[in-house]
Design a protein around this motif. Structure first.
Motif, PDB file in Angstrom:
ATOM      1  N   SER A 121      -8.501 -15.792  16.834  1.00 49.31           N
ATOM      2  CA  SER A 121      -9.574 -15.114  16.203  1.00 49.31           C
ATOM      3  C   SER A 121      -9.052 -14.885  14.819  1.00 49.31           C
ATOM      4  N   THR A 122     -10.045 -14.085  14.064  1.00 46.61           N
ATOM      5  CA  THR A 122      -9.812 -13.819  12.585  1.00 46.61           C
ATOM      6  C   THR A 122     -10.822 -12.819  12.605  1.00 46.61           C
ATOM      7  N   GLY A 123     -10.846 -12.094  11.538  1.00 46.26           N
ATOM      8  CA  GLY A 123     -11.861 -10.874  11.133  1.00 46.26           C
ATOM      9  C   GLY A 123     -11.064 -10.018  10.267  1.00 46.26           C
ATOM     10  N   SER A 124     -11.947  -8.704  10.385  1.00 44.15           N
ATOM     11  CA  SER A 124     -11.527  -7.679   9.561  1.00 44.15           C
ATOM     12  C   SER A 124     -12.485  -6.448   9.868  1.00 44.15           C
ATOM     13  N   HIS A 125     -12.869  -5.849   8.962  1.00 49.79           N
ATOM     14  CA  HIS A 125     -14.135  -4.735   8.943  1.00 49.79           C
ATOM     15  C   HIS A 125     -14.846  -4.724   7.667  1.00 49.79           C
ATOM     16  N   ILE A 126     -16.083  -4.165   7.609  1.00 52.77           N
ATOM     17  CA  ILE A 126     -16.856  -4.169   6.604  1.00 52.77           C
ATOM     18  C   ILE A 126     -17.201  -2.739   6.342  1.00 52.77           C
ATOM     19  N   ASP A 127     -16.810  -1.712   7.092  1.00 51.26           N
ATOM     20  CA  ASP A 127     -17.096  -0.278   6.746  1.00 51.26           C
ATOM     21  C   ASP A 127     -16.078  -0.054   5.629  1.00 51.26           C
ATOM     22  N   THR A 128     -16.468   1.034   4.948  1.00 55.91           N
ATOM     23  CA  THR A 128     -15.719   1.623   4.057  1.00 55.91           C
ATOM     24  C   THR A 128     -15.299   3.062   3.727  1.00 55.91           C
ATOM     25  N   VAL A 129     -14.235   3.357   3.074  1.00 57.22           N
ATOM     26  CA  VAL A 129     -14.117   4.889   2.642  1.00 57.22           C
ATOM     27  C   VAL A 129     -15.118   5.115   1.566  1.00 57.22           C
ATOM     28  N   MET A 130     -15.444   6.299   1.283  1.00 58.82           N
ATOM     29  CA  MET A 130     -16.102   6.710   0.347  1.00 58.82           C
ATOM     30  C   MET A 130     -15.708   5.959  -1.006  1.00 58.82           C
ATOM     31  N   ASN A 131     -16.493   5.424  -1.877  1.00 60.25           N
ATOM     32  CA  ASN A 131     -16.109   4.879  -3.201  1.00 60.25           C
ATOM     33  C   ASN A 131     -15.134   3.764  -2.744  1.00 60.25           C
ATOM     34  N   GLY A 132     -15.051   3.152  -1.720  1.00 63.38           N
ATOM     35  CA  GLY A 132     -13.923   1.963  -1.510  1.00 63.38           C
ATOM     36  C   GLY A 132     -14.184   0.721  -2.337  1.00 63.38           C
ATOM     37  N   GLY A 133     -13.389  -0.019  -2.237  1.00 59.49           N
ATOM     38  CA  GLY A 133     -13.395  -1.479  -2.941  1.00 59.49           C
ATOM     39  C   GLY A 133     -14.135  -2.646  -2.169  1.00 59.49           C
TER      40      GLY A 133
END
Length: 137
Positions: free
Chosen positions: A71-83
């Motif tokens: 497995s590999t991966g991560s996330h695509i959600d962000t904090v407000m005004n994230g990078g």
């Protein structure tokens, strides 16, 4: 490199805010739009796409064996005004690796799983939901 850059920039347009960052808190309209976009490009890459009980998106590239998965991966959600790269680079880097393997017709013994975790920024009513629901093996 051009393809991964285009993928990251396309995702960066979803939830772009007027301060220059990205605002895609988990399961908001912007995050759902980004998730649909990622599912579409996973399918275009030939992955079998599943969504588990934690709303994690899992793209499977079949191997010679049925399991275990690599497995590999991560996330695509962000904090407000994230990078633009936070999390996204892990997802798109894994996707590009799978595309390259497909193009070079590389067969793997084990299936590959590209995972987009839900709410890894911990912004929702149930922080880190994706990690909590990912089944253990």
């Amino acid at each position: 490199m051009n393809r991964i850059r285009e993928d990251i920039e396309a995702l960066g347009k979803i939830g772009k805010d007027n301060r220059g960052g990205n605002s895609r808190p988990a399961l908001t309209y912007q995050d759902l739009e980004a998730r649909k976009h990622v599912v579409d490009i996973m399918k275009d890459a030939g992955l079998r796409v599943l969504v588990d009980k934690g709303a994690n998106i899992i793209g499977i590239r079949e191997g010679k064996l049925k399991e275990p998965f690599v497995s590999t991966g991560s996330h695509i959600d962000t904090v407000m005004n994230g990078g633009m790269f936070d999390g996204v680079l892990g997802v798109m880097g894994g996707l590009e690796t799978i595309r390259q393997m497909n193009e070079e017709r590389i067969k793997t013994d084990f299936p590959l799983a590209l995972i987009v975790f839900t709410d890894e920024e911990g912004n929702s009513f149930m922080p880190f939901a994706g990690s909590k629901f990912l089944p253990e093996r």
